[in-house]
Design an enzyme around this catalytic site. Structure first.
Site, PDB file in Angstrom:
ATOM      1  N   ASN A  12      30.559  63.637  66.207  1.00 24.85           N
ATOM      2  CA  ASN A  12      31.141  63.615  64.860  1.00 24.85           C
ATOM      3  C   ASN A  12      30.686  62.403  64.078  1.00 24.85           C
ATOM      4  O   ASN A  12      30.506  61.317  64.659  1.00 24.85           O
ATOM      5  CB  ASN A  12      32.681  63.547  64.923  1.00 24.85           C
ATOM      6  CG  ASN A  12      33.312  64.822  65.434  1.00 24.85           C
ATOM      7  OD1 ASN A  12      32.740  65.905  65.323  1.00 24.85           O
ATOM      8  ND2 ASN A  12      34.497  64.692  66.008  1.00 24.85           N
ATOM      9  N   LYS A  41      34.200  63.130  70.639  1.00 22.14           N
ATOM     10  CA  LYS A  41      34.585  62.810  72.014  1.00 22.14           C
ATOM     11  C   LYS A  41      33.422  62.893  73.006  1.00 22.14           C
ATOM     12  O   LYS A  41      33.300  62.064  73.900  1.00 22.14           O
ATOM     13  CB  LYS A  41      35.742  63.704  72.450  1.00 22.14           C
ATOM     14  CG  LYS A  41      37.007  63.415  71.642  1.00 22.14           C
ATOM     15  CD  LYS A  41      38.177  64.238  72.071  1.00 22.14           C
ATOM     16  CE  LYS A  41      39.312  64.118  71.067  1.00 22.14           C
ATOM     17  NZ  LYS A  41      39.763  62.749  70.857  1.00 22.14           N
ATOM     18  N   GLY A 252      40.524  56.330  74.672  1.00 20.10           N
ATOM     19  CA  GLY A 252      40.709  57.311  75.737  1.00 20.10           C
ATOM     20  C   GLY A 252      39.374  57.832  76.252  1.00 20.10           C
ATOM     21  O   GLY A 252      39.191  58.040  77.463  1.00 20.10           O
ATOM     22  N   ASP A 253      38.435  58.041  75.331  1.00 16.50           N
ATOM     23  CA  ASP A 253      37.093  58.489  75.750  1.00 16.50           C
ATOM     24  C   ASP A 253      36.437  57.434  76.633  1.00 16.50           C
ATOM     25  O   ASP A 253      35.790  57.759  77.644  1.00 16.50           O
ATOM     26  CB  ASP A 253      36.208  58.737  74.521  1.00 16.50           C
ATOM     27  CG  ASP A 253      36.772  59.816  73.621  1.00 16.50           C
ATOM     28  OD1 ASP A 253      37.418  60.752  74.141  1.00 16.50           O
ATOM     29  OD2 ASP A 253      36.570  59.733  72.392  1.00 16.50           O
ATOM     30  N   GLY A 288      35.542  51.289  65.247  1.00 16.04           N
ATOM     31  CA  GLY A 288      34.633  52.403  65.517  1.00 16.04           C
ATOM     32  C   GLY A 288      34.850  52.929  66.914  1.00 16.04           C
ATOM     33  O   GLY A 288      35.370  52.229  67.793  1.00 16.04           O
TER      34      GLY A 288
HETATM   35  O1  RIB Z   1      38.462  60.432  70.619  1.00 13.80           O
HETATM   36  C1  RIB Z   1      38.061  59.815  69.431  1.00 13.80           C
HETATM   37  C2  RIB Z   1      37.280  60.785  68.598  1.00 13.80           C
HETATM   38  O2  RIB Z   1      38.123  61.810  68.169  1.00 13.80           O
HETATM   39  C3  RIB Z   1      36.712  60.192  67.338  1.00 13.80           C
HETATM   40  O3  RIB Z   1      35.467  59.589  67.519  1.00 13.80           O
HETATM   41  C4  RIB Z   1      36.703  61.369  66.388  1.00 13.80           C
HETATM   42  O4  RIB Z   1      35.424  61.887  66.187  1.00 13.80           O
HETATM   43  C5  RIB Z   1      37.622  62.405  67.010  1.00 13.80           C
HETATM   44  O5  RIB Z   1      36.953  63.494  67.420  1.00 13.80           O
END
Ligand code: RIB
Length: 306
Positions: A12, A41, A252-253, A288
């Protein structure tokens, strides 16, 4: 040398604006520091893993708009292998991020190219079948995740599924293919219908998922840390490390990807949790999502100083 990590998921353009508080209905507020930052994500998790030194492939779809070029470049600069990132006609995925004081966010996602998969091709399935692990989230159609997880299962490759991305039930057929399932406490509550306000409740909800066939449940508890519930033996609890939170987007990612890297490296369960919480603690200190994924040396310095 650990096997490669394949991430299948979204990319994204994160369109940020900083605000003091969310506007009320019909209200106009002034924002500041509007910026496009790479995210999504799948992209976040792939970039996090690559920056942590893990050989990482991303299978994803970009659009043909002006965002596609900087998004691809950011992934390449993070060290992600891009052979499986394709372009489909139209807009790229976008996320409109309202970043509030204290690092909390509210996000609206426009799926764009992430929602226009026409299936999972042979090149992606072959790469998954030869990987050390597959990492999935829920910002691409469920049938994409199902096909990717099936390819992993056929090759004996462990599947890590991050529950983030869409607030909807998960197909039981997908859950049956998952080795490690990682929800946050809100997602865990929605998926199980059980309360998750304290550790005992979180553990009971995780056990409910295990009764349904998931092997390991890895619960992200935000500022409270994380809980790892293995299929056998005692659960492991890791407290979050106290840091100043500037932007929690992507934390979280970062956590899930760092856990997957540590798993691939054969680290012990407690060390995996420490590594993942340390990576997330560094991530939240920068603005970011993808740009804030920490490098390996920074995480190792953080852990060494604990
Ligand atoms: O998990 C964070 C992400 O969630 C962001 O980078 C945004 O793109 C949303 O999809």
């Amino acid at each position: 040398m650990p096997g490669a990590l394949v991430v299948v998921g979204s990319v994204n353009a994160d369109l940020y604006v900083e605000i003091e508080r969310l506007p009320a209905r019909g209200e106009t507020l002034a924002g500041a520091n509007a910026a496009m930052r790479p995210g999504g994500k799948g992209a976040n998790q792939a970039a996090a893993a690559a920056r942590l030194g893990q050989e990482t492939w991303l299978a994803a779809q970009l659009g043909t708009d002006a965002f596609a070029t900087p998004l691809r470049a950011a992934l390449g600069e993070a060290g992600v292998k891009l052979d499986l990132v394709t372009a489909v006609e139209g807009e790229s995925g976008q996320a409109f991020i309202l970043l509030q004081r204290g690092g909390e966010n509210s996000i609206i996602v426009v799926g764009g190219a992430n929602g226009r998969w026409g299936g999972v091709g042979a090149a992606v399935r072959d790469r998954i079948a030869g990987a050390g692990a597959l990492l999935l989230q829920r910002e691409v159609p469920e049938e994409v995740n199902l096909a990717a997880a099936a390819a992993a299962h056929a090759g004996g490759v462990p599947v890590v599924l991050d529950a983030g991305g869409v607030d909807a039930p998960i197909a039981p057929a997908l859950m049956r293919l998952v080795t490690v399932f990682s929800p946050n406490e809100t997602e865990l509550a929605r998926l199980t219908g059980l309360p998750t306000s304290d550790d005992a409740q979180v553990l009971a909800a995780a056990r409910r998922l295990q009764a349904g066939g998931v092997a390991t449940v890895l619960v992200k508890l935000g500022a409270r840390g994380a809980l790892l519930v293995p299929p056998a033996g005692e659960p492991l609890r890791q407290r979050a490390f106290p840091v100043e939170v500037v932007d929690s987007t992507g934390a979280g990612d970062c956590f899930t990807a760092a856990y997957a890297v540590a798993m691939l490296e054969g680290q012990a369960s407690a060390a995996r949790l420490t590594f993942a919480c340390a990576a997330a603690a560094l991530c939240v200190q920068q603005r970011g999502a993808l740009p804030s994924m920490p490098r390996r040396d920074a995480v190792e310095r953080f852990v060494a100083a604990l």
